[in-house]
Design an enzyme around this catalytic site. Structure first.
Site, mmCIF file in Angstrom:
data_model
loop_
_atom_site.group_PDB
_atom_site.id
_atom_site.type_symbol
_atom_site.label_atom_id
_atom_site.label_comp_id
_atom_site.label_asym_id
_atom_site.label_seq_id
_atom_site.Cartn_x
_atom_site.Cartn_y
_atom_site.Cartn_z
ATOM 1 C CB SER A 252 -10.395 -30.217 53.792
ATOM 2 O OG SER A 252 -10.370 -31.612 53.117
ATOM 3 C CE1 TYR B 152 -4.857 -31.025 54.023
ATOM 4 C CE2 TYR B 152 -6.710 -32.542 53.755
ATOM 5 C CZ TYR B 152 -5.941 -31.204 53.240
ATOM 6 O OH TYR B 152 -6.741 -30.227 52.556
#
Length: 233
Positions: free
Chosen positions: A136, A149
């Protein structure tokens, strides 16, 4: 329109295959004739044609081992592993829940470590293979509200880089795919839900993954960054 690609005879394993990028990629690769092994917590074991669906909890090592063994038993070899399983909860670090932080590390980082470990051994035995890890932009850029995250995805980037140097000389390619925000069910539990109009469609990511799988010989691709037209969000 997807250019016709013949994947007949290739066996491709996808984790997180019941939704989002994993589901879209599975549908695309099935249409191109690949043998598929699809893992998800929501799956029940079934074989339909050249598609084997299996239950998989990437946080449980025994589940990963059973998933790996059933994949090899069915197709004998694995050409590509695509790690799509992932989870995200978004709050400031000081307001976040420790159990949420732990879950993101367990799924996004430890779960990918486990699948890479077992399928990577198989690829070393074969002398060839391709591991694709869905990272990501949160694994390369500090974003507010992304503490847990980002920690998991920064860790995944590091894990992938180590795998690259460990496996490259033995014929196994390892690629990080680094997308910005994707228009998918990933955001269903997020409140307030962001505007997804300008995010990357899941089918676009799936087509990039197909291109990676079908890349010309003579080079390894270490990283691919895929961004929405207007930026991260």
């Amino acid at each position: 329109m997807v250019k016709e690609v013949n994947l007949a005879g290739k066996t491709i394993v996808i984790t997180g295959a019941s939704k989002g990028i994993g589901k879209e990629t599975a549908a695309l690769l099935e249409s191109q004739g690949a043998n598929l092994v699809l893992g998800s917590r929501n799956n029940k074991r079934q074989l339909r044609g050249n598609v084997l669906e299996l239950t998989l909890d990437v946080t449980d090592e025994n589940s990963v081992i059973e998933f790996y063994e059933q994949a090899i038993q069915q197709f004998q070899a694995v050409d590509v592993l695509i790690n799509c399983a992932g989870v995200g909860m978004f709050e400031s670090i000081v307001d976040s829940k420790t159990e949420d932080f732990d879950q993101m590390l367990n799924v996004n980082l430890r779960g990918t470590y486990l699948t890479c470990k077992y399928f990577g051994r198989q690829m070393l035995h074969q002398g060839k293979g391709h591991i694709i890890n869905l990272a990501s932009v949160a694994g390369t850029t500090a974003l507010p509200g992304c503490g847990g995250y980002s920690a998991s995805k920064f860790g995944l980037m590091g894990l992938t880089k180590v795998l690259q140097v460990e496996l490259r000389q033995k014929g196994v390619q390892v690629t990080s795919v680094i997308p910005g925000s994707i228009r998918s069910s990933f955001w269903d539990q997020i409140d307030p839900k962001p505007d997804m109009a300008d995010m990357i469609p899941t089918e676009t990511v799936a087509m990039h993954l197909l291109s990676l799988i079908n890349q010309p010989p003579g080079a390894f691709v270490d990283e691919v960054t895929i961004m929405p037209p207007l930026g991260i969000l």
